[in-house]
Design a protein around this motif. Sequence first.
Motif, PDB file in Angstrom:
ATOM      1  N   LEU A  48      79.194  93.637  48.660  1.00  0.00           N
ATOM      2  CA  LEU A  48      80.121  93.200  47.609  1.00  0.00           C
ATOM      3  C   LEU A  48      81.577  93.467  47.948  1.00  0.00           C
ATOM      4  O   LEU A  48      82.475  93.070  47.194  1.00  0.00           O
ATOM      5  N   TYR A  49      81.835  94.133  49.062  1.00  0.00           N
ATOM      6  CA  TYR A  49      83.215  94.493  49.412  1.00  0.00           C
ATOM      7  C   TYR A  49      84.071  93.215  49.515  1.00  0.00           C
ATOM      8  O   TYR A  49      83.682  92.232  50.146  1.00  0.00           O
ATOM      9  N   GLY A  50      85.242  93.256  48.884  1.00  0.00           N
ATOM     10  CA  GLY A  50      86.155  92.125  48.956  1.00  0.00           C
ATOM     11  C   GLY A  50      85.978  91.104  47.853  1.00  0.00           C
ATOM     12  O   GLY A  50      86.757  90.150  47.758  1.00  0.00           O
ATOM     13  N   THR A  51      84.959  91.300  46.997  1.00  0.00           N
ATOM     14  CA  THR A  51      84.733  90.361  45.892  1.00  0.00           C
ATOM     15  C   THR A  51      85.465  90.829  44.636  1.00  0.00           C
ATOM     16  O   THR A  51      85.882  91.978  44.529  1.00  0.00           O
ATOM     17  N   GLU A  52      85.579  89.934  43.675  1.00  0.00           N
ATOM     18  CA  GLU A  52      86.168  90.312  42.391  1.00  0.00           C
ATOM     19  C   GLU A  52      85.316  91.370  41.701  1.00  0.00           C
ATOM     20  O   GLU A  52      85.847  92.262  41.029  1.00  0.00           O
ATOM     21  N   LEU A  53      84.000  91.289  41.890  1.00  0.00           N
ATOM     22  CA  LEU A  53      83.119  92.279  41.284  1.00  0.00           C
ATOM     23  C   LEU A  53      83.396  93.665  41.859  1.00  0.00           C
ATOM     24  O   LEU A  53      83.435  94.658  41.121  1.00  0.00           O
ATOM     25  N   TRP A  54      83.592  93.741  43.166  1.00  0.00           N
ATOM     26  CA  TRP A  54      83.917  95.022  43.800  1.00  0.00           C
ATOM     27  C   TRP A  54      85.208  95.586  43.211  1.00  0.00           C
ATOM     28  O   TRP A  54      85.299  96.780  42.913  1.00  0.00           O
ATOM     29  N   GLU A  55      86.202  94.754  43.030  1.00  0.00           N
ATOM     30  CA  GLU A  55      87.486  95.199  42.499  1.00  0.00           C
ATOM     31  C   GLU A  55      87.357  95.716  41.070  1.00  0.00           C
ATOM     32  O   GLU A  55      88.117  96.586  40.641  1.00  0.00           O
ATOM     33  N   SER A  56      86.377  95.202  40.332  1.00  0.00           N
ATOM     34  CA  SER A  56      86.199  95.623  38.942  1.00  0.00           C
ATOM     35  C   SER A  56      85.362  96.893  38.809  1.00  0.00           C
ATOM     36  O   SER A  56      85.304  97.484  37.720  1.00  0.00           O
ATOM     37  N   MET A  57      84.734  97.330  39.901  1.00  0.00           N
ATOM     38  CA  MET A  57      83.845  98.496  39.844  1.00  0.00           C
ATOM     39  C   MET A  57      84.646  99.796  39.876  1.00  0.00           C
ATOM     40  O   MET A  57      85.731  99.859  40.468  1.00  0.00           O
ATOM     41  N   THR A  58      84.093 100.835  39.250  1.00  0.00           N
ATOM     42  CA  THR A  58      84.709 102.154  39.350  1.00  0.00           C
ATOM     43  C   THR A  58      84.429 102.734  40.731  1.00  0.00           C
ATOM     44  O   THR A  58      83.515 102.281  41.443  1.00  0.00           O
ATOM     45  N   GLU A  59      85.186 103.741  41.123  1.00  0.00           N
ATOM     46  CA  GLU A  59      84.947 104.379  42.415  1.00  0.00           C
ATOM     47  C   GLU A  59      83.557 105.010  42.452  1.00  0.00           C
ATOM     48  O   GLU A  59      82.879 104.982  43.490  1.00  0.00           O
ATOM     49  N   VAL A 246      72.165  92.482  38.118  1.00  0.00           N
ATOM     50  CA  VAL A 246      71.605  92.092  39.416  1.00  0.00           C
ATOM     51  C   VAL A 246      71.903  90.635  39.747  1.00  0.00           C
ATOM     52  O   VAL A 246      72.303  90.312  40.878  1.00  0.00           O
ATOM     53  N   ASP A 247      71.736  89.738  38.785  1.00  0.00           N
ATOM     54  CA  ASP A 247      71.987  88.317  39.054  1.00  0.00           C
ATOM     55  C   ASP A 247      73.455  88.065  39.390  1.00  0.00           C
ATOM     56  O   ASP A 247      73.777  87.305  40.314  1.00  0.00           O
ATOM     57  N   GLU A 248      74.349  88.718  38.663  1.00  0.00           N
ATOM     58  CA  GLU A 248      75.780  88.556  38.930  1.00  0.00           C
ATOM     59  C   GLU A 248      76.129  89.103  40.310  1.00  0.00           C
ATOM     60  O   GLU A 248      76.896  88.478  41.067  1.00  0.00           O
ATOM     61  N   ALA A 249      75.557  90.256  40.653  1.00  0.00           N
ATOM     62  CA  ALA A 249      75.848  90.869  41.950  1.00  0.00           C
ATOM     63  C   ALA A 249      75.284  90.032  43.095  1.00  0.00           C
ATOM     64  O   ALA A 249      75.939  89.854  44.131  1.00  0.00           O
ATOM     65  N   ARG A 250      74.073  89.510  42.915  1.00  0.00           N
ATOM     66  CA  ARG A 250      73.481  88.657  43.957  1.00  0.00           C
ATOM     67  C   ARG A 250      74.337  87.419  44.191  1.00  0.00           C
ATOM     68  O   ARG A 250      74.561  87.008  45.337  1.00  0.00           O
ATOM     69  N   LYS A 251      74.814  86.831  43.115  1.00  0.00           N
ATOM     70  CA  LYS A 251      75.659  85.643  43.238  1.00  0.00           C
ATOM     71  C   LYS A 251      76.955  85.978  43.976  1.00  0.00           C
ATOM     72  O   LYS A 251      77.403  85.217  44.850  1.00  0.00           O
ATOM     73  N   ALA A 252      77.548  87.125  43.647  1.00  0.00           N
ATOM     74  CA  ALA A 252      78.784  87.541  44.318  1.00  0.00           C
ATOM     75  C   ALA A 252      78.535  87.788  45.803  1.00  0.00           C
ATOM     76  O   ALA A 252      79.353  87.404  46.653  1.00  0.00           O
TER      77      ALA A 252
END
Length: 294
Positions: A48-59, A246-252
């Motif tokens: 997920l590195y570099g995706t919008e989802l990664w940017e929205s995640m907490t450390e 899971v579905d959102e992460a798989r898509k990302a």
Amino acid sequence: MRTGDRQDTASRLLASSARKSYDPLVEVDWTAPIPDDLYGMTPEWCSLYGTELWESMTEEQRITLTLHEAASISGAGIWFEMILMQMLIRDIYSHDPATPHVQFALTEIADECRHSTMFARSAQRFGVPSYRPKKWIMNSSRLFKATASGALAYGGTLFVEELLDVMQRDFMRDERVQPITRTVSRIHVLEEARHIKFAREETVRRAAHLSRVKRAYQRLVLGVSTYFVVTCLVNDQVYAAAGLDVDEARKAARGNRHYHETIREGCRGTVEFLDECGLIGGPSKFLMRRAHVV
């Protein structure tokens, strides 16, 4: 493409094994504390590195995800190392055990046993599940491990060993990564260098004598096996462990160009080598593109 004499190469690899081999049960400090501010692996290798989802995640979520992805990669490594050990045993079954070639193959099998134990122990120490490929993939691969031989067996081995080698060279140098991951990666990189040398020379030897029909068949099966190995590296449940949908992460992950390019770069040397051996081409290239290997 030239190779050294089989027995001479094996003798040198045996000598190297005698000088530098490791017992992970001793070499890794399994009782050391687990810092809560370090990643499980180099984050740039995360799906997920570099995706919008990664940017929205907490450390905290990022650290959790990398711990679980590292365990998932190790689980895939254990799966394929078990396949490799069976292929090696079949390959040397009727050969003279007094030869250096057979003795190094047996040494490699012993190495792979320790590596599998080491990968399993690292996931256990992090309190992470033992991720495995889906059951239908595990069952389908029984045919491959029971029949693959020659250039196909050694070429397939290279895709796994060399991709893990590229990854783990980053892990072992990265001070942002857990000490256990770094030590495990260092041991694996040092010992796999011998295995890669052995597999590359055997691939060249075996591929040189393939008929046109056998070459086409091995290209196809190599493409299929490569697709499943690469796409099995990240188990879907790692996303749930990090509190993600899971579905959102798989898509990302499926649309993550950074991850695709990272995988492609990790496989580049292997692809170039196997292409020189005549083992890349035909319909299998479609699957390799789908797996972002080429």
